[in-house]
Scaffold this motif. Structure first.
Motif, PDB file in Angstrom:
ATOM      1  N   GLY A  49      14.486   2.574   8.878  1.00  0.00           N
ATOM      2  CA  GLY A  49      14.310   3.571   7.819  1.00  0.00           C
ATOM      3  C   GLY A  49      13.864   2.964   6.512  1.00  0.00           C
ATOM      4  N   SER A  50      14.486   1.875   6.117  1.00  0.00           N
ATOM      5  CA  SER A  50      14.105   1.251   4.848  1.00  0.00           C
ATOM      6  C   SER A  50      12.722   0.613   4.941  1.00  0.00           C
ATOM      7  CB  SER A  50      15.153   0.240   4.400  1.00  0.00           C
ATOM      8  OG  SER A  50      15.393  -0.714   5.402  1.00  0.00           O
ATOM      9  N   SER A  51      12.353   0.086   6.109  1.00  0.00           N
ATOM     10  CA  SER A  51      11.010  -0.468   6.289  1.00  0.00           C
ATOM     11  C   SER A  51       9.955   0.617   6.168  1.00  0.00           C
ATOM     12  CB  SER A  51      10.886  -1.136   7.657  1.00  0.00           C
ATOM     13  OG  SER A  51      11.758  -2.229   7.743  1.00  0.00           O
ATOM     14  N   LEU A  52      10.240   1.782   6.732  1.00  0.00           N
ATOM     15  CA  LEU A  52       9.303   2.899   6.595  1.00  0.00           C
ATOM     16  C   LEU A  52       9.110   3.276   5.139  1.00  0.00           C
ATOM     17  CD1 LEU A  52      10.282   5.234   9.567  1.00  0.00           C
ATOM     18  CD2 LEU A  52       8.129   4.043   9.235  1.00  0.00           C
ATOM     19  N   LEU A  53      10.196   3.320   4.396  1.00  0.00           N
ATOM     20  CA  LEU A  53      10.082   3.679   2.979  1.00  0.00           C
ATOM     21  C   LEU A  53       9.300   2.644   2.189  1.00  0.00           C
ATOM     22  CD1 LEU A  53      13.620   5.116   2.188  1.00  0.00           C
ATOM     23  CD2 LEU A  53      11.456   6.340   2.240  1.00  0.00           C
ATOM     24  N   VAL A  54       9.491   1.380   2.501  1.00  0.00           N
ATOM     25  CA  VAL A  54       8.874   0.315   1.719  1.00  0.00           C
ATOM     26  C   VAL A  54       7.416   0.090   2.102  1.00  0.00           C
ATOM     27  CG1 VAL A  54       8.965  -2.183   1.284  1.00  0.00           C
ATOM     28  CG2 VAL A  54      11.055  -0.833   1.236  1.00  0.00           C
ATOM     29  N   VAL A  81       5.341   2.029   4.911  1.00  0.00           N
ATOM     30  CA  VAL A  81       4.504   3.115   5.401  1.00  0.00           C
ATOM     31  C   VAL A  81       4.222   4.169   4.335  1.00  0.00           C
ATOM     32  CG1 VAL A  81       4.348   4.948   7.134  1.00  0.00           C
ATOM     33  CG2 VAL A  81       5.244   2.721   7.762  1.00  0.00           C
ATOM     34  N   VAL A  82       5.204   4.565   3.573  1.00  0.00           N
ATOM     35  CA  VAL A  82       4.998   5.615   2.572  1.00  0.00           C
ATOM     36  C   VAL A  82       3.969   5.188   1.526  1.00  0.00           C
ATOM     37  CG1 VAL A  82       6.124   6.988   0.774  1.00  0.00           C
ATOM     38  CG2 VAL A  82       7.227   6.708   2.982  1.00  0.00           C
ATOM     39  N   PRO A  83       4.050   4.001   0.922  1.00  0.00           N
ATOM     40  CA  PRO A  83       2.991   3.609  -0.014  1.00  0.00           C
ATOM     41  C   PRO A  83       1.611   3.511   0.650  1.00  0.00           C
ATOM     42  CG  PRO A  83       4.907   2.228  -0.329  1.00  0.00           C
ATOM     43  CD  PRO A  83       5.146   3.034   0.899  1.00  0.00           C
ATOM     44  N   LEU A  84       1.562   3.107   1.912  1.00  0.00           N
ATOM     45  CA  LEU A  84       0.294   3.041   2.629  1.00  0.00           C
ATOM     46  C   LEU A  84      -0.321   4.425   2.777  1.00  0.00           C
ATOM     47  CD1 LEU A  84      -1.759   1.373   4.274  1.00  0.00           C
ATOM     48  CD2 LEU A  84      -0.346   1.844   6.271  1.00  0.00           C
ATOM     49  N   VAL A  85       0.472   5.401   3.138  1.00  0.00           N
ATOM     50  CA  VAL A  85      -0.021   6.773   3.279  1.00  0.00           C
ATOM     51  C   VAL A  85      -0.507   7.301   1.929  1.00  0.00           C
ATOM     52  CG1 VAL A  85       0.695   9.149   3.783  1.00  0.00           C
ATOM     53  CG2 VAL A  85       1.353   7.296   5.315  1.00  0.00           C
ATOM     54  N   ILE A  86       0.217   7.018   0.869  1.00  0.00           N
ATOM     55  CA  ILE A  86      -0.198   7.462  -0.464  1.00  0.00           C
ATOM     56  C   ILE A  86      -1.523   6.821  -0.853  1.00  0.00           C
ATOM     57  CG2 ILE A  86       0.393   7.336  -2.918  1.00  0.00           C
ATOM     58  CD1 ILE A  86       3.339   7.661  -2.061  1.00  0.00           C
ATOM     59  N   GLU A  87      -1.677   5.544  -0.586  1.00  0.00           N
ATOM     60  CA  GLU A  87      -2.924   4.845  -0.924  1.00  0.00           C
ATOM     61  C   GLU A  87      -4.096   5.361  -0.101  1.00  0.00           C
ATOM     62  OE1 GLU A  87      -5.420   2.657  -3.038  1.00  0.00           O
ATOM     63  OE2 GLU A  87      -3.287   2.898  -3.484  1.00  0.00           O
ATOM     64  N   LEU A  88      -3.890   5.636   1.175  1.00  0.00           N
ATOM     65  CA  LEU A  88      -4.956   6.192   2.005  1.00  0.00           C
ATOM     66  C   LEU A  88      -5.390   7.564   1.505  1.00  0.00           C
ATOM     67  CD1 LEU A  88      -3.782   5.163   5.588  1.00  0.00           C
ATOM     68  CD2 LEU A  88      -5.712   4.243   4.295  1.00  0.00           C
ATOM     69  N   ASP A  89      -4.449   8.382   1.090  1.00  0.00           N
ATOM     70  CA  ASP A  89      -4.771   9.702   0.543  1.00  0.00           C
ATOM     71  C   ASP A  89      -5.554   9.557  -0.761  1.00  0.00           C
ATOM     72  OD1 ASP A  89      -4.627  12.578   0.517  1.00  0.00           O
ATOM     73  OD2 ASP A  89      -3.175  12.359  -1.123  1.00  0.00           O
ATOM     74  N   ARG A  90      -5.145   8.644  -1.604  1.00  0.00           N
ATOM     75  CA  ARG A  90      -5.839   8.406  -2.871  1.00  0.00           C
ATOM     76  C   ARG A  90      -7.274   7.943  -2.617  1.00  0.00           C
ATOM     77  NH1 ARG A  90      -2.570   4.559  -6.397  1.00  0.00           N
ATOM     78  NH2 ARG A  90      -1.214   6.365  -6.451  1.00  0.00           N
ATOM     79  N   GLU A  91      -7.461   7.058  -1.640  1.00  0.00           N
ATOM     80  CA  GLU A  91      -8.795   6.558  -1.295  1.00  0.00           C
ATOM     81  C   GLU A  91      -9.686   7.681  -0.775  1.00  0.00           C
ATOM     82  OE1 GLU A  91     -11.804   3.776  -0.952  1.00  0.00           O
ATOM     83  OE2 GLU A  91      -9.824   3.481  -1.830  1.00  0.00           O
ATOM     84  N   GLN A  92      -9.118   8.568   0.044  1.00  0.00           N
ATOM     85  CA  GLN A  92      -9.883   9.694   0.572  1.00  0.00           C
ATOM     86  C   GLN A  92     -10.321  10.625  -0.559  1.00  0.00           C
ATOM     87  OE1 GLN A  92      -7.742  12.153   3.300  1.00  0.00           O
ATOM     88  NE2 GLN A  92      -9.522  13.393   3.825  1.00  0.00           N
ATOM     89  N   GLN A  93      -9.438  10.908  -1.498  1.00  0.00           N
ATOM     90  CA  GLN A  93      -9.796  11.758  -2.639  1.00  0.00           C
ATOM     91  C   GLN A  93     -10.899  11.112  -3.478  1.00  0.00           C
ATOM     92  OE1 GLN A  93      -6.182  12.484  -4.754  1.00  0.00           O
ATOM     93  NE2 GLN A  93      -5.445  14.024  -3.306  1.00  0.00           N
ATOM     94  N   LEU A  94     -10.826   9.806  -3.671  1.00  0.00           N
ATOM     95  CA  LEU A  94     -11.844   9.091  -4.437  1.00  0.00           C
ATOM     96  C   LEU A  94     -13.201   9.166  -3.737  1.00  0.00           C
ATOM     97  CD1 LEU A  94     -12.435   7.286  -6.899  1.00  0.00           C
ATOM     98  CD2 LEU A  94     -11.867   5.325  -5.466  1.00  0.00           C
ATOM     99  N   MET A  95     -13.210   9.006  -2.405  1.00  0.00           N
ATOM    100  CA  MET A  95     -14.463   9.092  -1.643  1.00  0.00           C
ATOM    101  C   MET A  95     -15.064  10.487  -1.740  1.00  0.00           C
ATOM    102  SD  MET A  95     -15.081   6.173   0.124  1.00  0.00           S
ATOM    103  CE  MET A  95     -15.477   6.300   1.833  1.00  0.00           C
ATOM    104  N   GLU A  96     -14.235  11.530  -1.662  1.00  0.00           N
ATOM    105  CA  GLU A  96     -14.735  12.902  -1.779  1.00  0.00           C
ATOM    106  C   GLU A  96     -15.328  13.142  -3.167  1.00  0.00           C
ATOM    107  OE1 GLU A  96     -11.461  15.445  -0.815  1.00  0.00           O
ATOM    108  OE2 GLU A  96     -11.555  14.969   1.328  1.00  0.00           O
ATOM    109  N   MET A  97     -14.667  12.637  -4.192  1.00  0.00           N
ATOM    110  CA  MET A  97     -15.165  12.809  -5.554  1.00  0.00           C
ATOM    111  C   MET A  97     -16.497  12.079  -5.726  1.00  0.00           C
ATOM    112  SD  MET A  97     -13.202  12.168  -9.164  1.00  0.00           S
ATOM    113  CE  MET A  97     -13.300  10.387  -9.089  1.00  0.00           C
TER     114      MET A  97
END
Length: 107
Positions: free
Chosen positions: A65-70, A72-88
């Protein structure tokens, strides 16, 4: 507010005693069930291999659980941010590459 309806008075005293007998029967069965569950839990927790397994399982769940928080969650946030930047960037590139007449008629 509407009045709360009252239960009709029982004309037979046997129905009242039957109710109390049934209540006692259910109560005694519940106490037997609780005692049986308590005994089973006590047997499990007093068993050293079972306690060891439960401790190891809980520890593994905490690590996962703590590994997922440390990680995976930041990785998912960064991937979403990158996708938004590419769309823009694609939208801005589309606006810049349109012919002058397609931008609303301004010349």
């Amino acid at each position: 507010r509407a009045p709360i309806p009252s239960l009709p008075a029982s004309s037979s005293p046997s129905s009242s005693s039957s109710f109390h007998t049934t209540t006692r029967s259910v109560s005694s069965k519940m106490s037997e069930l609780v005692a049986s569950a308590s005994q089973a839990l006590s047997t499990l927790t007093n068993n050293k291999p079972v306690r060891k397994w439960l401790f190891a399982t809980g520890k593994a769940a905490w690590i996962l659980g703590s590994s997922l928080l440390v990680v995976v969650v930041p990785l998912v946030i960064e991937l979403d941010r990158e996708q938004q930047l590419m769309e823009m960037e694609n939208q801005q590139l589309g606006v810049l590459t349109q012919p002058a007449g397609a931008q609303g008629g301004a010349q």
